[in-house]
Write a protein that holds these residues in place. Structure first.
Motif, PDB file in Angstrom:
ATOM      1  N   ALA A  67       7.654   2.538 -11.580  1.00  0.00           N
ATOM      2  CA  ALA A  67       6.462   3.028 -10.877  1.00  0.00           C
ATOM      3  C   ALA A  67       5.893   1.954  -9.961  1.00  0.00           C
ATOM      4  O   ALA A  67       5.521   2.238  -8.814  1.00  0.00           O
ATOM      5  CB  ALA A  67       5.409   3.486 -11.885  1.00  0.00           C
ATOM      6  N   LYS A  68       5.832   0.724 -10.445  1.00  0.00           N
ATOM      7  CA  LYS A  68       5.310  -0.364  -9.614  1.00  0.00           C
ATOM      8  C   LYS A  68       6.265  -0.708  -8.466  1.00  0.00           C
ATOM      9  O   LYS A  68       5.823  -1.030  -7.361  1.00  0.00           O
ATOM     10  CB  LYS A  68       5.051  -1.616 -10.457  1.00  0.00           C
ATOM     11  CG  LYS A  68       3.794  -1.530 -11.273  1.00  0.00           C
ATOM     12  CD  LYS A  68       2.628  -1.205 -10.395  1.00  0.00           C
ATOM     13  CE  LYS A  68       1.406  -1.947 -10.762  1.00  0.00           C
ATOM     14  NZ  LYS A  68       0.263  -1.582  -9.927  1.00  0.00           N
ATOM     15  N   VAL A  69       7.561  -0.637  -8.716  1.00  0.00           N
ATOM     16  CA  VAL A  69       8.535  -0.915  -7.655  1.00  0.00           C
ATOM     17  C   VAL A  69       8.445   0.147  -6.562  1.00  0.00           C
ATOM     18  O   VAL A  69       8.431  -0.184  -5.370  1.00  0.00           O
ATOM     19  CB  VAL A  69       9.966  -1.017  -8.227  1.00  0.00           C
ATOM     20  CG1 VAL A  69      11.012  -0.992  -7.124  1.00  0.00           C
ATOM     21  CG2 VAL A  69      10.116  -2.270  -9.068  1.00  0.00           C
ATOM     22  N   THR A  70       8.364   1.424  -6.938  1.00  0.00           N
ATOM     23  CA  THR A  70       8.248   2.474  -5.919  1.00  0.00           C
ATOM     24  C   THR A  70       6.926   2.365  -5.172  1.00  0.00           C
ATOM     25  O   THR A  70       6.870   2.632  -3.974  1.00  0.00           O
ATOM     26  CB  THR A  70       8.400   3.887  -6.512  1.00  0.00           C
ATOM     27  OG1 THR A  70       7.475   4.063  -7.578  1.00  0.00           O
ATOM     28  CG2 THR A  70       9.812   4.137  -6.996  1.00  0.00           C
ATOM     29  N   GLU A  71       5.870   1.946  -5.867  1.00  0.00           N
ATOM     30  CA  GLU A  71       4.591   1.729  -5.192  1.00  0.00           C
ATOM     31  C   GLU A  71       4.709   0.607  -4.163  1.00  0.00           C
ATOM     32  O   GLU A  71       4.214   0.718  -3.035  1.00  0.00           O
ATOM     33  CB  GLU A  71       3.510   1.396  -6.217  1.00  0.00           C
ATOM     34  CG  GLU A  71       2.133   1.233  -5.646  1.00  0.00           C
ATOM     35  CD  GLU A  71       1.085   0.905  -6.701  1.00  0.00           C
ATOM     36  OE1 GLU A  71       0.035   0.380  -6.319  1.00  0.00           O
ATOM     37  OE2 GLU A  71       1.329   1.161  -7.901  1.00  0.00           O
ATOM     38  N   LEU A  72       5.402  -0.477  -4.525  1.00  0.00           N
ATOM     39  CA  LEU A  72       5.633  -1.585  -3.601  1.00  0.00           C
ATOM     40  C   LEU A  72       6.438  -1.122  -2.383  1.00  0.00           C
ATOM     41  O   LEU A  72       6.085  -1.424  -1.243  1.00  0.00           O
ATOM     42  CB  LEU A  72       6.379  -2.722  -4.319  1.00  0.00           C
ATOM     43  CG  LEU A  72       6.886  -3.858  -3.438  1.00  0.00           C
ATOM     44  CD1 LEU A  72       5.738  -4.750  -2.995  1.00  0.00           C
ATOM     45  CD2 LEU A  72       7.935  -4.665  -4.171  1.00  0.00           C
ATOM     46  N   LEU A  73       7.502  -0.372  -2.624  1.00  0.00           N
ATOM     47  CA  LEU A  73       8.322   0.140  -1.519  1.00  0.00           C
ATOM     48  C   LEU A  73       7.519   1.072  -0.624  1.00  0.00           C
ATOM     49  O   LEU A  73       7.630   1.026   0.606  1.00  0.00           O
ATOM     50  CB  LEU A  73       9.551   0.876  -2.063  1.00  0.00           C
ATOM     51  CG  LEU A  73      10.588   0.025  -2.782  1.00  0.00           C
ATOM     52  CD1 LEU A  73      11.653   0.916  -3.416  1.00  0.00           C
ATOM     53  CD2 LEU A  73      11.216  -0.977  -1.842  1.00  0.00           C
ATOM     54  N   TYR A  74       6.705   1.915  -1.227  1.00  0.00           N
ATOM     55  CA  TYR A  74       5.871   2.865  -0.480  1.00  0.00           C
ATOM     56  C   TYR A  74       4.862   2.133   0.407  1.00  0.00           C
ATOM     57  O   TYR A  74       4.633   2.508   1.550  1.00  0.00           O
ATOM     58  CB  TYR A  74       5.159   3.789  -1.472  1.00  0.00           C
ATOM     59  CG  TYR A  74       4.325   4.867  -0.834  1.00  0.00           C
ATOM     60  CD1 TYR A  74       4.913   6.023  -0.333  1.00  0.00           C
ATOM     61  CD2 TYR A  74       2.943   4.723  -0.741  1.00  0.00           C
ATOM     62  CE1 TYR A  74       4.148   7.020   0.243  1.00  0.00           C
ATOM     63  CE2 TYR A  74       2.172   5.713  -0.171  1.00  0.00           C
ATOM     64  CZ  TYR A  74       2.776   6.858   0.325  1.00  0.00           C
ATOM     65  OH  TYR A  74       2.009   7.836   0.899  1.00  0.00           O
ATOM     66  N   ASP A  75       4.263   1.068  -0.128  1.00  0.00           N
ATOM     67  CA  ASP A  75       3.274   0.297   0.634  1.00  0.00           C
ATOM     68  C   ASP A  75       3.921  -0.538   1.739  1.00  0.00           C
ATOM     69  O   ASP A  75       3.406  -0.612   2.855  1.00  0.00           O
ATOM     70  CB  ASP A  75       2.468  -0.621  -0.293  1.00  0.00           C
ATOM     71  CG  ASP A  75       1.553   0.153  -1.234  1.00  0.00           C
ATOM     72  OD1 ASP A  75       1.281   1.344  -0.952  1.00  0.00           O
ATOM     73  OD2 ASP A  75       1.127  -0.430  -2.247  1.00  0.00           O
ATOM     74  N   GLU A  76       5.041  -1.197   1.431  1.00  0.00           N
ATOM     75  CA  GLU A  76       5.693  -2.101   2.378  1.00  0.00           C
ATOM     76  C   GLU A  76       6.485  -1.363   3.457  1.00  0.00           C
ATOM     77  O   GLU A  76       6.574  -1.827   4.585  1.00  0.00           O
ATOM     78  CB  GLU A  76       6.635  -3.051   1.634  1.00  0.00           C
ATOM     79  CG  GLU A  76       5.941  -4.043   0.733  1.00  0.00           C
ATOM     80  CD  GLU A  76       5.385  -5.227   1.489  1.00  0.00           C
ATOM     81  OE1 GLU A  76       6.012  -5.661   2.477  1.00  0.00           O
ATOM     82  OE2 GLU A  76       4.315  -5.716   1.084  1.00  0.00           O
ATOM     83  N   TYR A  77       7.099  -0.240   3.096  1.00  0.00           N
ATOM     84  CA  TYR A  77       7.997   0.482   4.002  1.00  0.00           C
ATOM     85  C   TYR A  77       7.606   1.959   4.042  1.00  0.00           C
ATOM     86  O   TYR A  77       8.389   2.831   3.676  1.00  0.00           O
ATOM     87  CB  TYR A  77       9.457   0.322   3.545  1.00  0.00           C
ATOM     88  CG  TYR A  77       9.873  -1.110   3.405  1.00  0.00           C
ATOM     89  CD1 TYR A  77      10.275  -1.843   4.513  1.00  0.00           C
ATOM     90  CD2 TYR A  77       9.839  -1.755   2.171  1.00  0.00           C
ATOM     91  CE1 TYR A  77      10.643  -3.166   4.401  1.00  0.00           C
ATOM     92  CE2 TYR A  77      10.198  -3.084   2.041  1.00  0.00           C
ATOM     93  CZ  TYR A  77      10.602  -3.781   3.159  1.00  0.00           C
ATOM     94  OH  TYR A  77      10.961  -5.097   3.045  1.00  0.00           O
ATOM     95  N   SER A  78       6.405   2.232   4.505  1.00  0.00           N
ATOM     96  CA  SER A  78       5.849   3.588   4.445  1.00  0.00           C
ATOM     97  C   SER A  78       6.624   4.612   5.269  1.00  0.00           C
ATOM     98  O   SER A  78       6.606   5.796   4.964  1.00  0.00           O
ATOM     99  CB  SER A  78       4.380   3.577   4.874  1.00  0.00           C
ATOM    100  OG  SER A  78       4.264   3.091   6.192  1.00  0.00           O
ATOM    101  N   GLY A  79       7.346   4.194   6.290  1.00  0.00           N
ATOM    102  CA  GLY A  79       8.093   5.141   7.115  1.00  0.00           C
ATOM    103  C   GLY A  79       9.496   5.438   6.604  1.00  0.00           C
ATOM    104  O   GLY A  79      10.203   6.249   7.182  1.00  0.00           O
ATOM    105  N   LYS A  80       9.894   4.798   5.533  1.00  0.00           N
ATOM    106  CA  LYS A  80      11.259   4.945   5.017  1.00  0.00           C
ATOM    107  C   LYS A  80      11.276   5.878   3.815  1.00  0.00           C
ATOM    108  O   LYS A  80      10.319   5.971   3.054  1.00  0.00           O
ATOM    109  CB  LYS A  80      11.833   3.580   4.599  1.00  0.00           C
ATOM    110  CG  LYS A  80      11.790   2.532   5.684  1.00  0.00           C
ATOM    111  CD  LYS A  80      12.607   2.956   6.892  1.00  0.00           C
ATOM    112  CE  LYS A  80      12.547   1.881   7.972  1.00  0.00           C
ATOM    113  NZ  LYS A  80      13.100   2.327   9.225  1.00  0.00           N
ATOM    114  N   GLY A  81      12.388   6.566   3.658  1.00  0.00           N
ATOM    115  CA  GLY A  81      12.532   7.486   2.533  1.00  0.00           C
ATOM    116  C   GLY A  81      12.761   6.752   1.226  1.00  0.00           C
ATOM    117  O   GLY A  81      13.414   5.704   1.191  1.00  0.00           O
TER     118      GLY A  81
END
Length: 188
Positions: free
Chosen positions: A84-98
């Motif tokens: 959950a924390k890793v996906t949150e990090l990815l979502y915040d850092e790379y918001s335009g990526k799937g």
């Protein structure tokens, strides 16, 4: 000598792709990573987050055209909190990526035992005895050795981890797909 499952791994992984959580290793000082909150709290440490971001940026910089990420995460234990924390990090850092997230759950003991298995176990099916013995041993290892009958507290943890993992992982993923070999998502 073999100590953990990764000792059987024939593929050599890049050192930047491995991040060892020392306190939750087989001989670690904290025991098992059982609860969602334990996994989440691992990535609250600034040193851990910085190390994870450095490793992530190393691979992102190697990409010519980054389209997105795939995350495979256990749902039934504390790794659901880590995921959950890793996906949150990815979502915040790379918001335009799937972000495609696979939530993995184990098969619980005696879930989906078919009539064919009963024929194999009792000897009604036509097959040599050595194959029958092998199949019975494998079934017992899978159902008893890895997932013995658990007390109600562990079942409660498994249920809460799965529920929290589904909610948090799906909120930060482009697509969340729970994956299990049984229809119960690893919940009794």
């Amino acid at each position: 000598s073999v100590e953990v499952w990764s000792d059987y791994l024939n593929v050599h992984l890049h050192p930047k792709s491995i991040y060892v959580i020392h306190q939750y290793m087989h001989d670690g000082y904290c025991g098992c990573l059982e609860a969602f909150g334990q996994g989440e709290s691992l990535l609250q440490d600034p040193g851990c987050i910085e190390e994870l971001e450095d490793r992530l940026h190393f691979y992102v910089e190697e990409c010519d055209y980054l389209q997105g990420f795939q995350v495979l995460c256990d749902l039934h234990n504390g790794f659901s909190g880590v995921g959950a924390k890793v996906t949150e990090l990815l979502y915040d850092e790379y918001s335009g990526k799937g972000i495609l997230t696979w939530g993995l759950t184990p098969v619980m003991s005696h879930v989906g035992v078919s009539e064919q298995w009963e024929k194999t176990r009792t000897g009604d099916a036509f097959m040599p005895n050595w194959i029958r013995l092998f199949l019975v041993c494998v079934f017992k290892i899978l159902t008893v050795g890895f997932f013995p009958l658990q007390d109600s507290q562990k079942n409660f943890y498994r249920l809460m981890n799965t529920a929290l993992g589904i909610v948090h992982l799906s909120s930060h993923s482009s697509l969340f797909c729970p994956l299990s070999l049984s229809g119960s998502l690893g919940i009794k």
